[in-house]
Write a protein that holds these residues in place. Structure first.
Motif, PDB file in Angstrom:
ATOM      1  N   ILE A 101     -11.126  39.921  55.512  1.00 57.32           N
ATOM      2  CA  ILE A 101      -9.713  40.140  56.032  1.00 57.32           C
ATOM      3  C   ILE A 101      -9.695  41.852  56.255  1.00 57.32           C
ATOM      4  CG2 ILE A 101      -7.126  40.278  56.026  1.00 57.32           C
ATOM      5  CD1 ILE A 101      -8.573  37.437  56.154  1.00 57.32           C
ATOM      6  N   ASP A 102      -9.602  42.254  57.290  1.00 58.69           N
ATOM      7  CA  ASP A 102      -9.505  43.861  57.931  1.00 58.69           C
ATOM      8  C   ASP A 102      -7.945  44.265  57.434  1.00 58.69           C
ATOM      9  OD1 ASP A 102      -9.087  46.175  58.906  1.00 58.69           O
ATOM     10  OD2 ASP A 102      -9.614  45.655  61.008  1.00 58.69           O
ATOM     11  N   LYS A 103      -8.224  45.173  56.401  1.00 54.88           N
ATOM     12  CA  LYS A 103      -6.772  46.044  56.062  1.00 54.88           C
ATOM     13  C   LYS A 103      -6.808  47.379  56.195  1.00 54.88           C
ATOM     14  CE  LYS A 103      -8.348  46.914  51.323  1.00 54.88           C
ATOM     15  NZ  LYS A 103      -8.008  46.985  49.725  1.00 54.88           N
ATOM     16  N   SER A 104      -7.295  47.890  57.292  1.00 56.13           N
ATOM     17  CA  SER A 104      -7.639  49.131  57.604  1.00 56.13           C
ATOM     18  C   SER A 104      -6.334  49.569  58.141  1.00 56.13           C
ATOM     19  CB  SER A 104      -8.565  49.432  58.934  1.00 56.13           C
ATOM     20  OG  SER A 104      -8.180  48.682  59.990  1.00 56.13           O
ATOM     21  N   GLY A 105      -5.987  51.064  58.362  1.00 57.83           N
ATOM     22  CA  GLY A 105      -4.624  51.469  58.442  1.00 57.83           C
ATOM     23  C   GLY A 105      -3.983  51.025  59.708  1.00 57.83           C
ATOM     24  N   SER A 106      -4.819  50.540  60.888  1.00 61.79           N
ATOM     25  CA  SER A 106      -4.178  49.915  61.940  1.00 61.79           C
ATOM     26  C   SER A 106      -3.543  48.823  61.900  1.00 61.79           C
ATOM     27  CB  SER A 106      -5.281  50.012  63.272  1.00 61.79           C
ATOM     28  OG  SER A 106      -6.436  49.143  62.604  1.00 61.79           O
ATOM     29  N   MET A 107      -3.745  47.998  60.804  1.00 66.24           N
ATOM     30  CA  MET A 107      -3.271  46.756  60.576  1.00 66.24           C
ATOM     31  C   MET A 107      -1.925  47.073  59.878  1.00 66.24           C
ATOM     32  SD  MET A 107      -5.134  43.952  61.235  1.00 66.24           S
ATOM     33  CE  MET A 107      -4.716  42.650  60.080  1.00 66.24           C
ATOM     34  N   SER A 108      -1.625  47.858  59.540  1.00 63.05           N
ATOM     35  CA  SER A 108      -0.264  48.120  58.976  1.00 63.05           C
ATOM     36  C   SER A 108       0.913  47.732  59.732  1.00 63.05           C
ATOM     37  CB  SER A 108      -0.018  49.769  58.699  1.00 63.05           C
ATOM     38  OG  SER A 108      -0.072  50.290  59.795  1.00 63.05           O
ATOM     39  N   GLY A 109       1.841  47.223  58.773  1.00 64.11           N
ATOM     40  CA  GLY A 109       3.217  47.011  59.642  1.00 64.11           C
ATOM     41  C   GLY A 109       3.164  45.579  59.719  1.00 64.11           C
ATOM     42  N   ARG A 110       3.624  45.369  61.048  1.00 68.51           N
ATOM     43  CA  ARG A 110       3.835  43.693  61.283  1.00 68.51           C
ATOM     44  C   ARG A 110       2.379  42.945  61.495  1.00 68.51           C
ATOM     45  NH1 ARG A 110       6.238  39.653  60.614  1.00 68.51           N
ATOM     46  NH2 ARG A 110       7.179  38.257  61.953  1.00 68.51           N
ATOM     47  N   LYS A 111       1.279  43.357  61.673  1.00 69.63           N
ATOM     48  CA  LYS A 111       0.075  42.743  61.845  1.00 69.63           C
ATOM     49  C   LYS A 111      -0.337  42.176  60.270  1.00 69.63           C
ATOM     50  CE  LYS A 111      -2.209  44.984  65.540  1.00 69.63           C
ATOM     51  NZ  LYS A 111      -3.410  46.041  65.929  1.00 69.63           N
TER      52      LYS A 111
END
Length: 933
Positions: A296-306
């Motif tokens: 599972i990708d938990k990079s910064g771009s995944m923050s919020g709703r994603k």
């Protein structure tokens, strides 16, 4: 302070006129704009004089292969030259096979050519961007084909588009998607779908995003054992939004889902015109145990709703793991982290701990896909060395990411090489790309190189459902190492015949040619591996009998099986081009796919359709097949509508001050009658024990507050003083639930959940085969979700503030509130209107409604109709009120209070004013008996 004089009479008692309140300029503007909007709406259809007088859609589905012809006939009724545009949305997996225009008796065909040749020959058109506009990806499942042509006054044009696709089985069903959007009323509009399945049709259901109860009268369905005919032929009046508006309601999708009868044998071999197709999906196999690692990708771009939706999906997926499965979790950003040092069994304790880990994932940092994938493979390799992977179990790696690699190894080609060398054909990799910031081509090759597939997850309110649905497709492996074998003297040019995995709810398809001297009986063996043993399925098919079965011209189009074989071969060649490493092999695959595309007139990623036009217009345009990785559309929020849905009466009431006040409700607003306070006249609610219109009243009778004519009181002239400092009256709230009482249409019970919290069994009726549960939060005073579960058909409907989700056969369908829906599943009708009211009904059941109420006290609401159909076994928090209910006498000091006894418990009931959420917002004020639970 301003004094405003009102002179008023109750309806039916006189003809005095009200003196209007001051009229504000903004209110006048709103009314004028509303009138202008209404005028514009009625003229849209005739905006340029181009009139569609005929639109037909004819789709023939022969043994899963769909051949669809769309024909549109238009005429220019203007006095000048006008531009006519033909626009059609078609499924992404479909190949366009023909397009033509007939103008003044002359046919202008579309010619399919090699893409490079077409681009060279018509480079001028391409450079002007004309080619890019003809076919574009428009949604998750569709592409839009569009072409325009100039039409002389009174001239007619006929457009015809033909496309074909092989319907794939997903979660136990085939799906045919047809899009209807004429943008105007059409005198002759007809859709016909003919389905022929020699195996027999096991179920058939339809669904529409535009259907209304009136339009449903134009829909007919015929079905026998092997054939079905669905026809939709609405009249002009049925197409209209309303008698006052000339716009069409036809704007959306029409979906047909079905499946065929199956046995535990080796499937079905069907033969037509020298070609065969072998469909394989045996029943009765046990699910294999699996080992699965979620990366599972938990990079910064995944923050919020994603990341929230990913967590929501993983929590549900973890619940679906079987106790004999093994699993682990790896989360990554700049670095990769494993949840456990090794695979663990999916025990209740481990699943609970994994859920806590998932809930704690926070998104931040970069994207290191390479290290995360290698960590997953190393975990599996260690388990393999330690003999922790059960024999014949299935091992899967599921990667979810929303962006390209930014940390560690960032070269996509090297990552693909590293992962493929590490996996070495032992495990299957499935890649999910979240949104459009990730290279889909990168993920697709990564998956195809390693025996899996890629899927795009669209950023929307149902992203979590998309993830769950994907997992459901691979959650139940039934066979491994599946191989199809045919006599070498009987067949040739066979499509892919070896498959790594076969999953429950899917289907394996093999097609090929019969040799000239093939035997009269075509036999096949299908070998595969089960949990404990190898298995071989044997199937035989008579060539003569099969050829005879496909001779019905009404349901069959000529040589469909040959085209099916070509379609399937091209699709597989295009996939092989992605995963091959050799340039020479890629060129050979491309050459073969191109040859088939040209020979069978398919618009594929390798070909283009050149569309010619009459002299004096743009001489040509080029239509090309969009590529998934190029379709980088982003979700755009259009914002709220400028105009609401209030009626003209609502608009005028703000200007005149006439709110259509109900005399029954005026007591609350401070109105006083001739004889004092309202309530002394003949219209006041009867005391219990009095005779009502039909005799003694029990439970207590309440008159309909909207009934005015029984009132005899006359209001005198009164003066109201208004001041800006006066506090507004407290708004009347809608209750948690309104329950109609059987046999008493005038009475309703308003239930407020003031002491109930968490998961509630709202009602359960074994006799009706229905159960309603909900999760209620007292702090927010609203339902977080409501579930309605039916036993027959086996179906669940979950309503949340975001959307409605219908689940059947592990397949989820999500619908946004106020999105029109009409679906019939085994006699159960599901409808949703623009007001957001979802009704679930069938002839012999209680009708259950779900509503996203946005009036005062907004939130989810439950509705019940036809409550006299409840069985004697109904129970639950709300169901108890449909058992024997005893009403006590009114309180001595206050006849608006009573006691009702339900299943041995007493509840205080008070006659109060509430908002009826069953009416469109802002709702209707009603008196009802209010009970707190």
């Amino acid at each position: 302070m301003r004094r405003v004089l009102f002179r008023s009479h109750l309806p039916g008692t006189g003809a005095k006129m009200k003196t209007p309140a001051p009229v504000h300029a903004w209110d006048i503007v709103l009314v004028l704009l509303s009138l202008l909007l209404a005028i514009l709406q009625t003229t849209t259809a005739q905006k340029n004089g181009i009139n569609i007088y005929s639109l037909t859609v004819d789709s023939k589905v022969s043994s899963r292969f769909a051949h669809t012809v769309v024909t549109s006939r238009v005429v220019n009724r203007a006095d000048t030259v006008q531009e006519a545009t033909f626009q059609m949305e078609l499924p992404k997996k479909a190949f366009i096979t023909n397009f033509s225009m007939i103008i003044d008796g002359v046919t202008y065909p579309g010619n399919i050519k090699e893409k490079s040749v077409a681009q060279k020959k018509y480079s001028a058109a391409v450079s002007r961007g004309e080619s890019a506009g003809l076919v574009q990806a428009t949604g998750r499942k569709t592409e839009k084909f569009q072409v325009s042509v100039s039409v002389a006054p009174a001239a007619k044009v006929t457009f015809e588009l033909v496309y074909e696709e092989l319907l794939s089985r997903r979660l136990g069903a085939y799906e045919l998607l047809l899009q209807i959007h004429p943008q105007q009323l059409v005198k002759h509009l007809q859709m016909d779908v003919h389905i022929f399945e020699p195996q027999g049709i096991s179920f058939l259901e339809t669904e529409s995003t535009f259907m209304t109860n009136e339009l449903a009268k134009a829909l007919t369905t015929f079905q026998n054992q092997t054939k079905a005919h669905i026809q939709f032929k609405p009249t002009l009046s049925q197409q209209q939004i309303s008698p006052e508006q000339q716009d069409t309601v036809l704007n959306g999708n029409f979906i047909i889902r079905y499946d065929v009868n199956r046995t535990s044998s080796g499937g079905s071999i069907q033969i037509e015109n020298g070609y065969f197709v072998h469909y394989f999906a045996p029943e009765g196999l046990s699910t294999l145990s699996k080992n699965v690692i979620f990366v599972i990708d938990k990079s910064g771009s995944m923050s919020g709703r994603k990341i929230q939706q990913t967590q929501e999906a993983l929590l549900k997926i973890l619940d679906d793991l079987r106790p004999y499965d093994q699993f682990n979790l790896i989360s990554f950003s700049g670095e990769a982290t494993q949840w456990k040092p090794q695979l663990v069994p999916a025990s209740a304790e481990n699943v609970k701990e994994a859920k806590s880990y998932v809930a704690g994932i926070q998104a931040q940092g970069g994207t290191n896909i390479n290290d995360a994938m290698l960590m997953a493979v190393q975990l599996l390799e260690r388990a393999n060395r330690e003999e922790l992977l059960p024999a014949r179990s299935v091992t899967l790696i599921v990667l979810l990411t929303d962006g390209d690699p930014t940390v560690g190894e960032t070269n996509p080609s090297r990552i693909q090489k590293n992962v493929q060398e590490a996996i070495d054909g032992q495990y299957s990799l499935f890649c999910l790309g979240f949104g459009f910031d990730v290279s889909y081509a990168f993920l697709e090759k990564l998956a195809l190189d390693n025996g899996g597939l890629a899927r795009r997850i669209y950023e929307d309110s149902d992203s979590a459902l998309q993830l769950q649905d994907f997992y459901q497709e691979v959650a139940n492996p039934l066979l491994t190492s599946v191989a199809f074998e045919y006599p070498s003297n009987a067949v040739e040019a066979v499509t892919q015949d070896h498959f790594r995995l076969f999953f429950k709810g899917s289907e394996l398809v093999v097609a090929g040619k019969l040799r000239d001297q093939s035997p009269d009986i075509l036999s096949a063996r299908v070998r595969g591996q089960l949990n404990l043993e190898d298995i071989t399925f044997v199937t035989e098919s008579s060539v003569a009998e099969q050829e005879e079965a496909f001779r019905s011209p009404k349901y069959i189009f000529h040589s469909f099986m040959e085209r099916l074989w070509a379609y399937l071969t091209i699709q597989q060649l295009l996939e092989q081009m992605v995963s091959t490493k050799s340039d020479a092999e890629k060129q050979a695959l491309e050459a073969r796919a191109l040859s088939l595309s040209l020979n069978y007139s398919f618009v594929t990623p390798l070909t283009s359709m050149v569309i010619t036009k009459p002299e004096g217009q743009e001489q040509s345009e080029v239509a090309e097949k969009p590529v998934e990785n190029e379709s980088r559309h982003r979700n755009v929020y259009s914002g709220p509508a400028l105009f609401g849905t209030h009626s003209m009466r609502d608009r005028m009431s703000r200007i005149t001050g006439d709110s259509g006040a109900d005399p029954v409700l005026s007591k609350r607003r401070g109105w006083r009658g001739q004889a004092g306070v309202f309530g002394q006249g003949p219209g006041f609610p009867m005391r219990f024990g009095q005779l009502g219109p039909s005799g003694p009243i029990h439970p207590p009778y309440l008159p309909d507050p909207s009934h005015h004519t029984t009132w005899g009181a006359v209001l005198p002239d009164i003066a109201l003083e208004t001041t800006t400092t006066a506090p507004p009256p407290a708004p009347i709230q809608a209750p948690s639930v309104i329950l109609p009482l059987p046999g008493q249409s005038e009475n309703q019970l308003c239930v407020d959940l003031k002491h109930s919290q968490g998961l509630l069994n709202l009602l359960s009726d074994p006799g009706q085969g229905v159960e309603v549960t909900g999760h209620y939060e007292m702090g927010k005073a609203k339902f977080m979700w409501i579930d309605v579960t039916f036993k027959n058909p086996q179906l669940q409907v979950r309503a949340s503030p975001e959307h409605v989700v219908v689940t059947r056969n592990r397949r989820n369908s999500a619908y946004k509130w106020k999105e029109t829906l009409y679906s019939v599943v085994s006699g159960l009708k599901m409808t949703m209107d623009k007001a957001g009211l979802l009704l679930l009904s069938s002839p012999d059941r209680v009708t259950i409604g779900l509503l996203s109420w946005d009036g005062p006290g907004e939130g989810l609401r439950l509705l019940l109709r036809d409550v006299d159909r409840f069985s004697s076994h109904v129970n639950g928090t709300l169901g108890q009120f449909y058992q024997d209910v005893l009403w006590g006498p009114p309180a001595a000091a206050d006849d608006s209070k009573r006691t009702l006894r339900v299943q041995g418990r007493d509840h205080s009931a008070t006659r109060e004013l509430k908002l009826d959420y069953q009416e469109a917002p802002p709702g209707k004020e009603i008196f009802c008996w209010s009970v707190e639970l």
